[in-house]
Write an enzyme that holds these catalytic residues in place. Structure first.
Site, PDB file in Angstrom:
ATOM      1  N   HIS A   1      42.901  45.638   9.732  1.00  0.00           N
ATOM      2  CA  HIS A   1      43.731  45.435  10.925  1.00  0.00           C
ATOM      3  C   HIS A   1      44.477  44.106  10.866  1.00  0.00           C
ATOM      4  O   HIS A   1      45.414  43.886  11.630  1.00  0.00           O
ATOM      5  CB  HIS A   1      42.872  45.472  12.188  1.00  0.00           C
TER       6      HIS A   1
ATOM      7  N   HIS B   1      45.678  31.583  14.415  1.00  0.00           N
ATOM      8  CA  HIS B   1      44.378  31.346  15.041  1.00  0.00           C
ATOM      9  C   HIS B   1      43.404  30.786  14.005  1.00  0.00           C
ATOM     10  O   HIS B   1      43.205  31.397  12.952  1.00  0.00           O
ATOM     11  CB  HIS B   1      43.794  32.649  15.609  1.00  0.00           C
TER      12      HIS B   1
ATOM     13  N   THR C   1      40.555  38.440  20.655  1.00  0.00           N
ATOM     14  CA  THR C   1      41.671  39.334  20.973  1.00  0.00           C
ATOM     15  C   THR C   1      41.621  40.643  20.197  1.00  0.00           C
ATOM     16  O   THR C   1      42.578  41.419  20.237  1.00  0.00           O
ATOM     17  CB  THR C   1      43.019  38.632  20.712  1.00  0.00           C
ATOM     18  N   THR C   2      40.529  40.878  19.501  1.00  0.00           N
ATOM     19  CA  THR C   2      40.288  42.165  18.852  1.00  0.00           C
ATOM     20  C   THR C   2      38.907  42.657  19.272  1.00  0.00           C
ATOM     21  O   THR C   2      38.032  41.865  19.636  1.00  0.00           O
ATOM     22  CB  THR C   2      40.341  42.042  17.314  1.00  0.00           C
TER      23      THR C   2
END
Length: 306
Positions: free
Chosen positions: A88, A140, A223-224
Site C-alpha cells: 500500500h 512521515h 493514517t492507515t
C-alpha cells in the site's frame, strides 16, 4: 475431496481479498477491497474520535509556550537503509540511533521508518491540509517511545508514537537528495520487493533543525488501518521543495498489492471532534510587533532624556 479442497482454498482467497483495505484510488467495481470510507467496518479504531489526518484551520489554532524546539539525534549519521514495498506504500527503515525528544514530547522516541504520501501527476497528495489546501506530497517519520521495542507495543500507549510530518511544495529545481529515494522506489516495484539505499542521511531530506522550531501539534492516529489512536503529531511549517518532474516521477515507480500503479496514497481528512490543535510559540516576532516595540522604546527614551 480434491475439488472440495480447491473450492475451500478459493473461497478463502476470495474472502481474504475482499477484506483487504485499499485507498480510494484503487477501488473499482472489479475490486472488492475496502476504501477509506469502509475502513471502520474492518478496523473499529478507524471510526474513532481521534483520527488522522485533519484539516488545520489556522485561525482556530492555539499557541502553546510549552512546545519548545525539538532535539534531533542521529540525523547526520551516514546510514545504509532498506526500502520495502508494503503493498500500500513503501517504507524506508531507520535504525534506533535516529531519535527525537523535547518539544513537549513525553520522553525520547526512537525512529523506525519513514514513508511518503503522494497523489498523481503532481496533483494533491498530502494527507493533512492547512486551511483546506492540499499539498502535493507529505513525509512521515515514525518514532516509538522508549522503552517500547515495536510499533505494536507502542500502539497501546496514547502517546506511544511520535510522528513528524512535512509538507512538500513544487519548486523549479530538483531536490537532489530525493532522486536516490525515487530510484529506490523503482527498484521495489512489486509488493514485498526490497532494496538498499546506501549513504543515506536523514538531514539531507528534511529542512535543517534551526528551521524546525515552528510547528503544529495535536493528538491523533495512524493514517492507515488499524488507525491506532496513539499518535502525537508534529506538522512542521517549513515545507520541502521538490520539482514537478520529481513529483510526477515518484508516483510512477511502484505498484499496489493489486498490481495497479501506486498513486493517490492518502487518507481523506477526518473530523476534529473537539480536539485542540496547538502551535509552537517559538515563531519569530512579527514585523508589525517589532515596529510597535520600537515606537514604545523611543517614547520611553524620549521622556527620559526630556
Amino acid at each position: 475431496m480434491d475439488f472440495a479442497l480447491h473450492l475451500s482454498t478459493l473461497l478463502s482467497v476470495l474472502t481474504h481479498c475482499s477484506a483487504q483495505w485499499c485507498y480510494k484510488s484503487q477501488y473499482s467495481c472489479d475490486n472488492t477491497c475496502r476504501d477509506p470510507s469502509r475502513w471502520p467496518g474492518l478496523f473499529p479504531d478507524c471510526g474513532g474520535l481521534r483520527q488522522s489526518p485533519i484539516n488545520i484551520v489556522t485561525n482556530h489554532v492555539q499557541a502553546n509556550h510549552s512546545l519548545s524546539p525539538l532535539t534531533f539525534y542521529g540525523h547526520h549519521n551516514i546510514l545504509n537503509i532498506t526500502v520495502e514495498n508494503m503493498g500500500h506504500s513503501a517504507h524506508f527503515s531507520l535504525p534506533s540511533s535516529v531519535q527525537v525528544s523535547g518539544g513537549g514530547l513525553a520522553g525520547r522516541y526512537r525512529a523506525i521508518q519513514f514513508h511518503l504520501h503522494w497523489g498523481v501527476d503532481a496533483g494533491p497528495g498530502s494527507e493533512h491540509t492547512v486551511d483546506g489546501e492540499h499539498y502535493p506530497m507529505e513525509l512521515h517519520i515514525v518514532h516509538i517511545k522508549e522503552p517500547y521495542n515495536s510499533l505494536e507495543e507502542a500502539e497501546h500507549d496514547k502517546s506511544g508514537i511520535a510522528l513528524l510530518a512535512f509538507l512538500f511544495e513544487e519548486s523549479n529545481d530538483d531536490h537532489h537528495h530525493y532522486n536516490s529515494l525515487i530510484e529506490a522506489l523503482g527498484r521495489v516495484q512489486n509488493n514485498g520487493n526490497q532494496s538498499t539505499v546506501p549513504g543515506f542521511r536523514l538531514c539531507d531530506i528534511i529542512p535543517p533543525s534551526h528551521d524546525l522550531h515552528d510547528y503544529y501539534r495535536y493528538v491523533g492516529s495512524m493514517t492507515t488501518p488499524g488507525c491506532e489512536q496513539a499518535v502525537v503529531w508534529t506538522l512542521f511549517h517549513r515545507t520541502i521543495p521538490v520539482s514537478n518532474r520529481q513529483l510526477v516521477s515518484v508516483a510512477q515507480q511502484a505498484q499496489f498489492w493489486t498490481g495497479q500503479p501506486m498513486t493517490g496514497i492518502f487518507r481523506p481528512v477526518q473530523p476534529l471532534n473537539g480536539r485542540t490543535v496547538y502551535r509552537s510559540a517559538t515563531s519569530p516576532v512579527q514585523p508589525g510587533l517589532i515596529t510597535v516595540w520600537l515606537y514604545v522604546l523611543q517614547s520611553v527614551l524620549g521622556r527620559a532624556l526630556a
